[in-house]
Design a protein around this motif. Sequence first.
Motif, PDB file in Angstrom:
ATOM      1  N   PRO A   1       0.808  -1.225   0.000  1.00 35.09           N
ATOM      2  CA  PRO A   1       0.000   0.000   0.000  1.00 35.09           C
ATOM      3  C   PRO A   1       0.840   1.274   0.000  1.00 35.09           C
ATOM      4  N   GLU A   2       1.952   1.259   0.730  1.00 33.61           N
ATOM      5  CA  GLU A   2       2.809   2.443   0.777  1.00 33.61           C
ATOM      6  C   GLU A   2       3.502   2.662  -0.569  1.00 33.61           C
ATOM      7  N   GLU A   3       3.982   1.580  -1.174  1.00 34.83           N
ATOM      8  CA  GLU A   3       4.604   1.696  -2.494  1.00 34.83           C
ATOM      9  C   GLU A   3       3.583   2.128  -3.541  1.00 34.83           C
ATOM     10  N   GLY A   4       2.362   1.591  -3.426  1.00 33.28           N
ATOM     11  CA  GLY A   4       1.324   1.961  -4.359  1.00 33.28           C
ATOM     12  C   GLY A   4       0.955   3.434  -4.257  1.00 33.28           C
ATOM     13  N   ALA A   5       0.887   3.946  -3.036  1.00 35.89           N
ATOM     14  CA  ALA A   5       0.565   5.365  -2.851  1.00 35.89           C
ATOM     15  C   ALA A   5       1.649   6.238  -3.456  1.00 35.89           C
ATOM     16  N   ALA A   6       2.903   5.831  -3.319  1.00 35.10           N
ATOM     17  CA  ALA A   6       3.995   6.609  -3.908  1.00 35.10           C
ATOM     18  C   ALA A   6       3.936   6.556  -5.430  1.00 35.10           C
ATOM     19  N   TYR A   7       3.613   5.380  -5.971  1.00 29.39           N
ATOM     20  CA  TYR A   7       3.476   5.243  -7.430  1.00 29.39           C
ATOM     21  C   TYR A   7       2.369   6.153  -7.947  1.00 29.39           C
ATOM     22  N   ALA A   8       1.221   6.143  -7.268  1.00 33.02           N
ATOM     23  CA  ALA A   8       0.090   6.969  -7.699  1.00 33.02           C
ATOM     24  C   ALA A   8       0.434   8.451  -7.626  1.00 33.02           C
ATOM     25  N   ALA A   9       1.129   8.854  -6.563  1.00 28.88           N
ATOM     26  CA  ALA A   9       1.498  10.261  -6.423  1.00 28.88           C
ATOM     27  C   ALA A   9       2.451  10.689  -7.531  1.00 28.88           C
ATOM     28  N   ALA A  10       3.401   9.819  -7.893  1.00 25.98           N
ATOM     29  CA  ALA A  10       4.334  10.144  -8.971  1.00 25.98           C
ATOM     30  C   ALA A  10       3.608  10.266 -10.297  1.00 25.98           C
ATOM     31  N   GLN A  11       2.603   9.406 -10.538  1.00 27.00           N
ATOM     32  CA  GLN A  11       1.849   9.505 -11.778  1.00 27.00           C
ATOM     33  C   GLN A  11       1.040  10.801 -11.822  1.00 27.00           C
ATOM     34  N   ARG A  12       0.404  11.155 -10.719  1.00 27.56           N
ATOM     35  CA  ARG A  12      -0.350  12.412 -10.692  1.00 27.56           C
ATOM     36  C   ARG A  12       0.549  13.597 -10.992  1.00 27.56           C
ATOM     37  N   GLU A  13       1.753  13.594 -10.444  1.00 32.11           N
ATOM     38  CA  GLU A  13       2.669  14.705 -10.698  1.00 32.11           C
ATOM     39  C   GLU A  13       3.118  14.713 -12.160  1.00 32.11           C
ATOM     40  N   ALA A  14       3.311  13.545 -12.756  1.00 33.90           N
ATOM     41  CA  ALA A  14       3.682  13.483 -14.169  1.00 33.90           C
ATOM     42  C   ALA A  14       2.583  14.074 -15.038  1.00 33.90           C
ATOM     43  N   VAL A  15       1.337  13.730 -14.730  1.00 30.63           N
ATOM     44  CA  VAL A  15       0.211  14.279 -15.483  1.00 30.63           C
ATOM     45  C   VAL A  15       0.131  15.784 -15.278  1.00 30.63           C
ATOM     46  N   SER A  16       0.298  16.219 -14.035  1.00 29.38           N
ATOM     47  CA  SER A  16       0.233  17.655 -13.741  1.00 29.38           C
ATOM     48  C   SER A  16       1.328  18.412 -14.479  1.00 29.38           C
ATOM     49  N   ARG A  17       2.508  17.837 -14.561  1.00 27.84           N
ATOM     50  CA  ARG A  17       3.624  18.500 -15.251  1.00 27.84           C
ATOM     51  C   ARG A  17       3.312  18.691 -16.732  1.00 27.84           C
ATOM     52  N   ALA A  18       2.755  17.655 -17.356  1.00 29.17           N
ATOM     53  CA  ALA A  18       2.403  17.776 -18.769  1.00 29.17           C
ATOM     54  C   ALA A  18       1.277  18.788 -18.982  1.00 29.17           C
ATOM     55  N   MET A  19       0.288  18.757 -18.107  1.00 31.95           N
ATOM     56  CA  MET A  19      -0.833  19.682 -18.262  1.00 31.95           C
ATOM     57  C   MET A  19      -0.388  21.127 -18.018  1.00 31.95           C
ATOM     58  N   ARG A  20       0.492  21.349 -17.061  1.00 35.01           N
ATOM     59  CA  ARG A  20       0.991  22.708 -16.826  1.00 35.01           C
ATOM     60  C   ARG A  20       1.719  23.246 -18.053  1.00 35.01           C
ATOM     61  N   THR A  21       2.359  22.356 -18.790  1.00 32.77           N
ATOM     62  CA  THR A  21       3.129  22.779 -19.960  1.00 32.77           C
ATOM     63  C   THR A  21       2.249  22.996 -21.183  1.00 32.77           C
ATOM     64  N   TYR A  22       1.306  22.070 -21.418  1.00 40.55           N
ATOM     65  CA  TYR A  22       0.586  22.074 -22.695  1.00 40.55           C
ATOM     66  C   TYR A  22      -0.888  22.482 -22.588  1.00 40.55           C
ATOM     67  N   ALA A  23      -1.458  22.416 -21.410  1.00 37.28           N
ATOM     68  CA  ALA A  23      -2.868  22.793 -21.243  1.00 37.28           C
ATOM     69  C   ALA A  23      -3.063  23.385 -19.854  1.00 37.28           C
ATOM     70  N   PRO A  24      -2.366  24.485 -19.551  1.00 38.75           N
ATOM     71  CA  PRO A  24      -2.352  25.004 -18.181  1.00 38.75           C
ATOM     72  C   PRO A  24      -3.708  25.470 -17.674  1.00 38.75           C
ATOM     73  N   ASP A  25      -4.619  25.782 -18.575  1.00 37.74           N
ATOM     74  CA  ASP A  25      -5.914  26.291 -18.144  1.00 37.74           C
ATOM     75  C   ASP A  25      -6.992  25.219 -18.066  1.00 37.74           C
ATOM     76  N   ALA A  26      -6.659  23.988 -18.425  1.00 36.82           N
ATOM     77  CA  ALA A  26      -7.676  22.933 -18.447  1.00 36.82           C
ATOM     78  C   ALA A  26      -8.121  22.583 -17.026  1.00 36.82           C
ATOM     79  N   LEU A  27      -9.395  22.258 -16.898  1.00 38.52           N
ATOM     80  CA  LEU A  27      -9.937  21.740 -15.652  1.00 38.52           C
ATOM     81  C   LEU A  27      -9.521  20.267 -15.563  1.00 38.52           C
ATOM     82  N   VAL A  28      -8.929  19.850 -14.454  1.00 39.47           N
ATOM     83  CA  VAL A  28      -8.429  18.480 -14.302  1.00 39.47           C
ATOM     84  C   VAL A  28      -9.035  17.863 -13.044  1.00 39.47           C
ATOM     85  N   VAL A  29      -9.488  16.630 -13.156  1.00 40.73           N
ATOM     86  CA  VAL A  29      -9.977  15.877 -12.010  1.00 40.73           C
ATOM     87  C   VAL A  29      -9.196  14.570 -11.934  1.00 40.73           C
ATOM     88  N   PHE A  30      -8.534  14.348 -10.802  1.00 35.27           N
ATOM     89  CA  PHE A  30      -7.747  13.128 -10.601  1.00 35.27           C
ATOM     90  C   PHE A  30      -8.541  12.094  -9.803  1.00 35.27           C
TER      91      PHE A  30
END
Length: 348
Positions: free
Chosen positions: A287-316
């Motif tokens: 569970p702890e490793e899974g939570a870290a994996y999920a957090a890293a994926q959310r940050e990866a998505v956020s990084r791409a959205m900040r670069t290419y679609a900064p104004d988009a509404l996002v729901v995780f």
Amino acid sequence: MTDIVYPPKPSPGDRIAVISPSDGLPGLFPLPYELGLERLRGEYGLKPVEYPATRAMGSTPAERADDIHAAFADPEIKAVVASIGGDDQITVIPLLDRELIRAHPKPFFGMSDNTNLLAFLRETGIVGYHGASVMVELGRPGALHPQTAESLRAALFTSGAYELRPAERWGDVNRDWADPATFEAEPETRPGTGWTWVNADRVVEGRTWGGCLEIVGWMLMAGRGVARDLSEYDGGVLFLETSEELPSAEEVFRTLRNMGERGLLGRFSALLMGRPKTWSFERPLSPEEGAAYAAAQREAVSRAMRTYAPDALVVFDVDLGHTDPQLVIPYGGLVRVDGPARRITVTY
């Protein structure tokens, strides 16, 4: 812009096709498959009809295309459901007769590798349904998850608005389908964590496109599943989720980055990002490793959205992917994402 229509819905008592457009895993794992069929009959009142390749491992792309054509062309069949996903449905799509399928529009339910067929149907002008394969969601040990069951019932039989809700309890740990003991109890679940909203100061309503992120990447490499005129997606709702292969955060970022470089990512006004699956037989994360994996994926998505679609509404962490429960998303259908009210409403 493609004129997209909702196909007629089935009613209890109708015949529905069960096909395997990717893998014939029902032949290897009959227990979840037969359970899923029984639930289609008992809980939804439908009459499943199998096709030649449904239980056949190693069937050819042509054989699977034949099953798709037969299911759509048969006037007695009122909906089509995938048994499960796989990894080579992309080889089936070029063999499909677009005019035959356009002439016989029917609701199709599937996810994962079935992103290929869902995108094809959207291009053809037919709304499909991302979710509810026979072996996974319908074949869930013990009982259907109540939120999956409710969403599927609404998607199958109704045509109006349906409000999605965050999972009260969720899970992503599987057990051995070959072991009868697996089906004696429901899977373990844990308390829901709700959705996380970004740029939630607006309301977005538009047609959907997306699916399993890995499959979307394959489709883009093959030059399939995406409109030639990207303006078709302007103001739409992108939805994405990742599979049990647990792609790395860097792979997720790179796929989204490449969509951004193509000019695709910034076309959408909202992104619904599915709760990531964090466990597989190959990578049984704690569970702890899974939570870290999920957090890293959310940050990866956020990084791409900040670069290419900064104004988009996002729901995780929307429960629309490979985790349990699974909410059905109309593919090419309308979704309303209400940021101020923190509500997501789909039109089935």
